[in-house]
Design a protein around this motif. Sequence first.
Motif, PDB file in Angstrom:
ATOM      1  N   ARG A  33      30.473  47.097  34.452  1.00  0.00           N
ATOM      2  CA  ARG A  33      30.722  48.402  33.838  1.00  0.00           C
ATOM      3  C   ARG A  33      31.485  49.284  34.820  1.00  0.00           C
ATOM      4  O   ARG A  33      31.113  49.387  35.995  1.00  0.00           O
ATOM      5  CB  ARG A  33      29.395  49.057  33.455  1.00  0.00           C
ATOM      6  CG  ARG A  33      29.517  50.312  32.585  1.00  0.00           C
ATOM      7  CD  ARG A  33      28.151  50.692  32.030  1.00  0.00           C
ATOM      8  NE  ARG A  33      28.193  51.844  31.152  1.00  0.00           N
ATOM      9  CZ  ARG A  33      27.916  53.092  31.526  1.00  0.00           C
ATOM     10  NH1 ARG A  33      27.543  53.328  32.787  1.00  0.00           N
ATOM     11  NH2 ARG A  33      27.990  54.076  30.669  1.00  0.00           N
ATOM     12  N   HIS A  34      32.557  49.873  34.326  1.00  0.00           N
ATOM     13  CA  HIS A  34      33.377  50.753  35.170  1.00  0.00           C
ATOM     14  C   HIS A  34      33.852  51.927  34.331  1.00  0.00           C
ATOM     15  O   HIS A  34      34.464  51.756  33.278  1.00  0.00           O
ATOM     16  CB  HIS A  34      34.572  49.979  35.733  1.00  0.00           C
ATOM     17  CG  HIS A  34      35.500  50.810  36.565  1.00  0.00           C
ATOM     18  ND1 HIS A  34      35.100  51.450  37.720  1.00  0.00           N
ATOM     19  CD2 HIS A  34      36.831  51.102  36.418  1.00  0.00           C
ATOM     20  CE1 HIS A  34      36.120  52.096  38.253  1.00  0.00           C
ATOM     21  NE2 HIS A  34      37.180  51.905  37.475  1.00  0.00           N
ATOM     22  N   ALA A  57      52.993  34.437  40.782  1.00  0.00           N
ATOM     23  CA  ALA A  57      52.220  33.514  41.624  1.00  0.00           C
ATOM     24  C   ALA A  57      51.197  34.253  42.469  1.00  0.00           C
ATOM     25  O   ALA A  57      50.391  33.626  43.156  1.00  0.00           O
ATOM     26  CB  ALA A  57      53.158  32.714  42.525  1.00  0.00           C
ATOM     27  N   PHE A  58      51.208  35.584  42.404  1.00  0.00           N
ATOM     28  CA  PHE A  58      50.239  36.364  43.169  1.00  0.00           C
ATOM     29  C   PHE A  58      48.904  36.424  42.435  1.00  0.00           C
ATOM     30  O   PHE A  58      48.859  36.567  41.210  1.00  0.00           O
ATOM     31  CB  PHE A  58      50.756  37.791  43.410  1.00  0.00           C
ATOM     32  CG  PHE A  58      51.781  37.870  44.496  1.00  0.00           C
ATOM     33  CD1 PHE A  58      51.393  37.891  45.830  1.00  0.00           C
ATOM     34  CD2 PHE A  58      53.132  37.908  44.198  1.00  0.00           C
ATOM     35  CE1 PHE A  58      52.336  37.963  46.843  1.00  0.00           C
ATOM     36  CE2 PHE A  58      54.089  37.974  45.196  1.00  0.00           C
ATOM     37  CZ  PHE A  58      53.687  37.988  46.533  1.00  0.00           C
ATOM     38  N   VAL A  59      47.830  36.317  43.182  1.00  0.00           N
ATOM     39  CA  VAL A  59      46.490  36.411  42.609  1.00  0.00           C
ATOM     40  C   VAL A  59      45.679  37.447  43.376  1.00  0.00           C
ATOM     41  O   VAL A  59      45.963  37.746  44.547  1.00  0.00           O
ATOM     42  CB  VAL A  59      45.751  35.049  42.656  1.00  0.00           C
ATOM     43  CG1 VAL A  59      46.477  34.021  41.803  1.00  0.00           C
ATOM     44  CG2 VAL A  59      45.594  34.555  44.085  1.00  0.00           C
ATOM     45  N   TYR A  60      44.690  37.991  42.688  1.00  0.00           N
ATOM     46  CA  TYR A  60      43.734  38.920  43.302  1.00  0.00           C
ATOM     47  C   TYR A  60      42.371  38.247  43.306  1.00  0.00           C
ATOM     48  O   TYR A  60      41.868  37.837  42.270  1.00  0.00           O
ATOM     49  CB  TYR A  60      43.698  40.237  42.523  1.00  0.00           C
ATOM     50  CG  TYR A  60      44.913  41.099  42.761  1.00  0.00           C
ATOM     51  CD1 TYR A  60      44.892  42.115  43.711  1.00  0.00           C
ATOM     52  CD2 TYR A  60      46.099  40.883  42.051  1.00  0.00           C
ATOM     53  CE1 TYR A  60      46.011  42.903  43.941  1.00  0.00           C
ATOM     54  CE2 TYR A  60      47.217  41.653  42.275  1.00  0.00           C
ATOM     55  CZ  TYR A  60      47.171  42.668  43.227  1.00  0.00           C
ATOM     56  OH  TYR A  60      48.283  43.437  43.466  1.00  0.00           O
ATOM     57  N   ARG A  61      41.808  38.137  44.489  1.00  0.00           N
ATOM     58  CA  ARG A  61      40.515  37.486  44.669  1.00  0.00           C
ATOM     59  C   ARG A  61      39.463  38.542  44.979  1.00  0.00           C
ATOM     60  O   ARG A  61      39.633  39.362  45.887  1.00  0.00           O
ATOM     61  CB  ARG A  61      40.595  36.461  45.802  1.00  0.00           C
ATOM     62  CG  ARG A  61      39.433  35.482  45.844  1.00  0.00           C
ATOM     63  CD  ARG A  61      39.589  34.515  47.005  1.00  0.00           C
ATOM     64  NE  ARG A  61      40.731  33.630  46.836  1.00  0.00           N
ATOM     65  CZ  ARG A  61      40.689  32.494  46.163  1.00  0.00           C
ATOM     66  NH1 ARG A  61      39.561  32.098  45.586  1.00  0.00           N
ATOM     67  NH2 ARG A  61      41.766  31.734  46.067  1.00  0.00           N
ATOM     68  N   LEU A  62      38.382  38.521  44.206  1.00  0.00           N
ATOM     69  CA  LEU A  62      37.312  39.498  44.380  1.00  0.00           C
ATOM     70  C   LEU A  62      36.577  39.221  45.699  1.00  0.00           C
ATOM     71  O   LEU A  62      36.094  38.115  45.926  1.00  0.00           O
ATOM     72  CB  LEU A  62      36.344  39.409  43.200  1.00  0.00           C
ATOM     73  CG  LEU A  62      35.364  40.565  42.975  1.00  0.00           C
ATOM     74  CD1 LEU A  62      36.109  41.866  42.706  1.00  0.00           C
ATOM     75  CD2 LEU A  62      34.437  40.233  41.812  1.00  0.00           C
ATOM     76  N   LYS A  63      36.509  40.211  46.559  1.00  0.00           N
ATOM     77  CA  LYS A  63      35.910  40.013  47.882  1.00  0.00           C
ATOM     78  C   LYS A  63      34.423  39.672  47.790  1.00  0.00           C
ATOM     79  O   LYS A  63      33.903  38.916  48.609  1.00  0.00           O
ATOM     80  CB  LYS A  63      36.096  41.269  48.744  1.00  0.00           C
ATOM     81  CG  LYS A  63      37.519  41.498  49.216  1.00  0.00           C
ATOM     82  CD  LYS A  63      37.608  42.741  50.090  1.00  0.00           C
ATOM     83  CE  LYS A  63      39.029  42.961  50.594  1.00  0.00           C
ATOM     84  NZ  LYS A  63      39.133  44.180  51.430  1.00  0.00           N
ATOM     85  N   LYS A  94      41.725  48.217  36.981  1.00  0.00           N
ATOM     86  CA  LYS A  94      41.905  49.475  37.715  1.00  0.00           C
ATOM     87  C   LYS A  94      40.779  49.768  38.705  1.00  0.00           C
ATOM     88  O   LYS A  94      40.538  50.929  39.062  1.00  0.00           O
ATOM     89  CB  LYS A  94      42.073  50.632  36.738  1.00  0.00           C
ATOM     90  CG  LYS A  94      43.306  50.487  35.843  1.00  0.00           C
ATOM     91  CD  LYS A  94      43.494  51.674  34.923  1.00  0.00           C
ATOM     92  CE  LYS A  94      44.740  51.490  34.065  1.00  0.00           C
ATOM     93  NZ  LYS A  94      44.955  52.641  33.135  1.00  0.00           N
ATOM     94  N   LEU A  95      40.081  48.721  39.157  1.00  0.00           N
ATOM     95  CA  LEU A  95      39.110  48.907  40.230  1.00  0.00           C
ATOM     96  C   LEU A  95      39.855  49.169  41.530  1.00  0.00           C
ATOM     97  O   LEU A  95      41.028  48.810  41.678  1.00  0.00           O
ATOM     98  CB  LEU A  95      38.229  47.663  40.376  1.00  0.00           C
ATOM     99  CG  LEU A  95      37.214  47.411  39.270  1.00  0.00           C
ATOM    100  CD1 LEU A  95      36.527  46.065  39.492  1.00  0.00           C
ATOM    101  CD2 LEU A  95      36.172  48.516  39.229  1.00  0.00           C
ATOM    102  N   PRO A  96      39.211  49.790  42.521  1.00  0.00           N
ATOM    103  CA  PRO A  96      39.890  50.075  43.793  1.00  0.00           C
ATOM    104  C   PRO A  96      40.455  48.819  44.434  1.00  0.00           C
ATOM    105  O   PRO A  96      39.813  47.759  44.446  1.00  0.00           O
ATOM    106  CB  PRO A  96      38.772  50.689  44.649  1.00  0.00           C
ATOM    107  CG  PRO A  96      37.811  51.256  43.658  1.00  0.00           C
ATOM    108  CD  PRO A  96      37.839  50.325  42.476  1.00  0.00           C
ATOM    109  N   GLU A  97      41.651  48.941  44.984  1.00  0.00           N
ATOM    110  CA  GLU A  97      42.335  47.798  45.582  1.00  0.00           C
ATOM    111  C   GLU A  97      41.546  47.183  46.729  1.00  0.00           C
ATOM    112  O   GLU A  97      41.645  45.972  46.985  1.00  0.00           O
ATOM    113  CB  GLU A  97      43.718  48.237  46.067  1.00  0.00           C
ATOM    114  CG  GLU A  97      44.626  47.097  46.461  1.00  0.00           C
ATOM    115  CD  GLU A  97      46.023  47.566  46.782  1.00  0.00           C
ATOM    116  OE1 GLU A  97      46.754  46.815  47.463  1.00  0.00           O
ATOM    117  OE2 GLU A  97      46.391  48.686  46.365  1.00  0.00           O
TER     118      GLU A  97
END
Length: 328
Positions: free
Chosen positions: A78-79, A128-134, A145-148
């Motif tokens: 939830r955001h 080819a770029f991906v975002y990995r959840l830390k 739109k969560l913080p980078e």
Amino acid sequence: MELYTRILLPKARFSFSYEDRVVMVGSCFAENIGRKLEENKFAVDVNPFGTLYNPASVAEGLRRLLRPERFTPGDLFRHEGVYHSFAHHSRFSAPSEEECLEQINSRLSQSADFLRKATRLVITWGTAFVYRLKSDGRIVSNCHKLPEKQFDRRRLSVREIVAEWEALLQALWEQRPALKILFTVSPIRHWKDGAHENQLSKATLLLAADALRKEAPDRIDYFPAYEILMDELRDYRFYADDMLHPSPLAIDFIWQRFTGNFLSAETLAILKEWGDIQKAIHHKPFQPGSEAYKRFMLQTLLKMERISGKMPSFDLGKEIEIVKSKLE
């Protein structure tokens, strides 16, 4: 004189017809061409998870369809008062957990069933770029739109993409041995990556798609949507106001190149027949109450009945009601 660069399309390795069941997944080419196929009465399922951009997320979506386990509350977050799924585009987000899960699981069930009977799969990669959840290391389809600072960003390599997709393609063919697959690369530039990084990203996707195509040339083909917009339509009049997305004119042009190369002569003839019917349905007469216009609409109705007889898969219920309303 040739005043523009013409992209020569090699002979298609397979075709699309109205008998085919087509799944479209990925970036905006899947959305744009998928919408055209829907409008023209093809049996098509477009982006069951919403728009997906990178090869890893597209692959994960297809794996979910092969093993359709229902999403649970633990798969959501939830955001700002809205529930989201990291596996889905924001079109599946909702203000309540129940509504979000209902949308996701209903579509998952329908699309998994559709894929089990599919004969064509169109895959469009955008970046080819991906975002990995830390927090847990998974690649997300959408950051919502969560913080980078919550993500690590990097570019996949050609080797990583090919290795993941080799295994996935084998799983798809185990379920559907006759499935033919068409790869495309989205011509939309990801300008936030920067001009050079965007080019490296697109080059990575092109190399990966080419490597996979060469491994199974009888089952995989490639359509150069990226090349057509970059070279054949090398003019900003073919772009939307953001100067990144293709304009409606460019989409129509790419659609014409796609249909001209991948549809059989018989399918093209039916497509033209349906196009004429659509024009007749949307025609705005000067004298809507005239006998001439009523005859025109009756002829259109007869054409619709004739095409329904040839193509039982055509669902013309809505259009028939529109024509009948004009005859009242």
